[in-house]
Design an enzyme around this catalytic site. Structure first.
Site, PDB file in Angstrom:
ATOM      1  N   GLY A  72      -7.750  -6.360  -4.406  1.00  0.00           N
ATOM      2  CA  GLY A  72      -6.301  -6.321  -4.552  1.00  0.00           C
ATOM      3  C   GLY A  72      -5.671  -7.703  -4.511  1.00  0.00           C
ATOM      4  CB  THR A  73      -6.449 -10.714  -2.483  1.00  0.00           C
ATOM      5  OG1 THR A  73      -6.273 -10.039  -1.240  1.00  0.00           O
ATOM      6  CG2 THR A  73      -5.983 -12.147  -2.371  1.00  0.00           C
ATOM      7  CG  ASN A 144       0.169  -3.834   4.077  1.00  0.00           C
ATOM      8  OD1 ASN A 144       1.102  -4.055   3.300  1.00  0.00           O
ATOM      9  ND2 ASN A 144      -0.315  -4.761   4.875  1.00  0.00           N
ATOM     10  CD  GLN A 172      -2.622   0.248   2.414  1.00  0.00           C
ATOM     11  OE1 GLN A 172      -3.037   1.377   2.701  1.00  0.00           O
ATOM     12  NE2 GLN A 172      -3.221  -0.856   2.825  1.00  0.00           N
ATOM     13  CB  SER A 192      -7.783  -2.784  -3.251  1.00  0.00           C
ATOM     14  OG  SER A 192      -8.872  -3.166  -2.449  1.00  0.00           O
ATOM     15  CG  HIS A 194     -11.523  -2.374   0.634  1.00  0.00           C
ATOM     16  ND1 HIS A 194     -11.077  -2.431   1.925  1.00  0.00           N
ATOM     17  CD2 HIS A 194     -10.845  -3.341  -0.030  1.00  0.00           C
ATOM     18  CE1 HIS A 194     -10.178  -3.413   2.028  1.00  0.00           C
ATOM     19  NE2 HIS A 194     -10.024  -3.976   0.851  1.00  0.00           N
ATOM     20  CB  THR A 230     -21.533 -11.733 -14.251  1.00  0.00           C
ATOM     21  OG1 THR A 230     -22.010 -12.766 -15.111  1.00  0.00           O
ATOM     22  CG2 THR A 230     -22.428 -10.514 -14.354  1.00  0.00           C
ATOM     23  CB  CYS A 312      -2.490 -12.250   9.637  1.00  0.00           C
ATOM     24  SG  CYS A 312      -3.213 -13.439  10.735  1.00  0.00           S
TER      25      CYS A 312
HETATM   26  N1  PLP Z   1      -2.031  -5.232  -1.108  1.00  0.00           N
HETATM   27  C1  PLP Z   1      -1.885  -4.441  -0.044  1.00  0.00           C
HETATM   28  C2  PLP Z   1      -0.639  -3.620   0.086  1.00  0.00           C
HETATM   29  C3  PLP Z   1      -2.881  -4.364   0.924  1.00  0.00           C
HETATM   30  O1  PLP Z   1      -2.718  -3.561   1.979  1.00  0.00           O
HETATM   31  C4  PLP Z   1      -4.041  -5.164   0.763  1.00  0.00           C
HETATM   32  C5  PLP Z   1      -5.091  -5.151   1.801  1.00  0.00           C
HETATM   33  O2  PLP Z   1      -4.829  -5.062   2.967  1.00  0.00           O
HETATM   34  C6  PLP Z   1      -4.152  -5.963  -0.372  1.00  0.00           C
HETATM   35  C7  PLP Z   1      -3.126  -5.982  -1.282  1.00  0.00           C
HETATM   36  C8  PLP Z   1      -5.373  -6.819  -0.606  1.00  0.00           C
HETATM   37  O3  PLP Z   1      -6.449  -6.050  -1.079  1.00  0.00           O
HETATM   38  P1  PLP Z   1      -7.949  -6.584  -0.939  1.00  0.00           P
HETATM   39  O4  PLP Z   1      -8.368  -6.362   0.462  1.00  0.00           O
HETATM   40  O5  PLP Z   1      -8.730  -5.741  -1.901  1.00  0.00           O
HETATM   41  O6  PLP Z   1      -7.955  -8.016  -1.352  1.00  0.00           O
END
Ligand code: PLP
Length: 374
Positions: A72-73, A144, A172, A192, A194, A230, A312
């Site tokens: 997600g990041t 989150n 989320q 994301s 996971h 890849t 954090c």
């Molecule tokens: N966005 C939100 C709302 C999240 O809660 C998180 C993870 O805590 C992320 C983005 C980041 O996702 P990732 O852990 O896959 O980098």
């Protein structure tokens, strides 16, 4: 410590589901790079293509394009920086949105939220009034920390009326609420794996057809030149399988979360964001005068895993920008913990949490002399 762990931190990461486990194991048997032209490459490519379909199936938008990322990041970074547009973002976004600063030093302009944790659309309207260039607005589906659900489709209407693009960090959402890309009006959407039963280290930026995004990872033609490198084949296979499982499962029952909140409020807690629509699995609870760090550690000693409201990514507890944006005073915000449940969470696990929470609360609020006398 009481025997048997109780995991109440599903917003941090969810357990890997069986279908994802199996898909990862099968993908690990494949030798072949999805970018290779030979038949082994084609076999690997099939796995990637199937995962794309499974993810688009979850979002109800077969026409959109999936760009696989490391999570997600990265997908949030890609949406904001790859759009090349000036960005407006809600003040409660994940740091991967808020800290996505372009090379010219321009970071997102913040859109405030109200006291319930909902983005202030009138403020967004006001901020956009003088904007003449194309722009991007980033609003998450649900926060989150508090679980507060945002008015994304209303924001999208406002943004589209003014010629902008809407990015939604929907990380989320899956497994807790329906995530329908068209109903949300999102041009770009972050997922994301996971967070809903897939493996860690894989995610996606889903792009409405026709929306242009420039690559941030350079050096290869993968993902239509929008993300070089890849593919993470086992991760992508697990991501797709988890998406299919979620798409086939029923709505999340919030009864167990509501039960937890009622019990804790009766014992002295307050619930942050309670006045707003929220994810059905999330409770953000304060315990007067007891720091969130103390609570997390004391609960951990009882085998119960939760997060500090303000945890954090470094694992340290710092002030929460989300709670600060809601106008919650620091002395209250510093006592918040996040309890986040999954579909597997049982009532007796919640009872164990309530008992442990009550013990911590009573210990903190009973004078030492009275404790020694009893
Ligand atoms: N966005 C939100 C709302 C999240 O809660 C998180 C993870 O805590 C992320 C983005 C980041 O996702 P990732 O852990 O896959 O980098």
């Amino acid at each position: 410590m009481t025997s048997g762990a109780v995991y109440l931190d599903h917003n941090a990461t969810a357990p890997v589901c069986n279908s994802a486990r199996q898909a990862v194991a099968e993908a690990l048997q494949i030798t072949g790079n999805p970018s290779s032209v030979h038949r082994q490459g084609a076999r690997a490519r099939q796995v990637v293509d199937m995962a794309r379909e499974q993810i688009l199936g979850l979002l109800g938008n077969p026409e959109a394009e999936v760009v696989f990322t490391s999570g997600g990041t990265e997908a949030n970074n890609l949406a904001l920086l790859g759009s090349g547009l000036p960005v407006f973002a809600s003040a409660i976004e994940h740091p991967s949105v808020i800290e996505a600063v372009r090379s010219d030093g321009e970071g997102p302009i913040m859109i405030p939220v109200d006291r319930t944790g909902i983005v202030a659309l009138d403020e967004l309207d006001r901020l956009l009034a003088g904007v003449t260039d194309r722009f991007l607005v980033s609003i998450m589906l649900a926060n989150n920390e508090t679980g507060v659900i945002q008015p994304v489709s209303e924001a999208a209407r406002l943004v589209h009326d003014r010629g902008g693009l809407l990015h939604c960090d929907a990380v989320q959402g899956p497994g807790k609420v329906t995530v329908d890309m068209d109903a949300l009006g999102a041009d770009l959407l972050t997922l994301s794996a996971h967070k809903f039963g897939g493996p860690m280290g894989v995610g996606a930026l889903v792009i409405r057809k026709g929306v242009e995004i420039r690559a941030m990872n350079l050096g290869g033609g993968q993902e239509g030149y929008r993300r070089a490198g890849t593919h993470n084949l086992p991760g992508i296979a697990g991501f797709g399988a988890a998406a299919r499982t979620i798409a086939q499962s029923g709505p999340f029952d919030q009864g167990i979360r509501d039960y937890l909140e009622v019990q804790c409020v009766a014992r002295g807690a307050s619930v942050i964001g309670a006045q707003a629509p929220r994810l059905p699995n999330t409770a953000c609870l304060t315990m007067p005068t007891v720091s969130s760090e103390t609570q997390v550690m004391a609960l951990d000693l009882e085998g119960i895993a939760v997060s500090a409201g303000s945890a954090c990514s470094s694992g340290k507890v710092g002030p929460s920008h989300v709670l600060a944006a809601m106008g919650i005073p620091p002395d209250v915000a510093s006592t918040a913990i996040r309890v986040s449940m999954g579909t597997s969470t049982q009532r007796d696990e919640i009872d164990r949490f309530i008992a442990a929470w009550t013990t911590i609360y009573e210990r903190a609020h009973t004078p030492a002399r009275a404790r020694m006398a009893s």
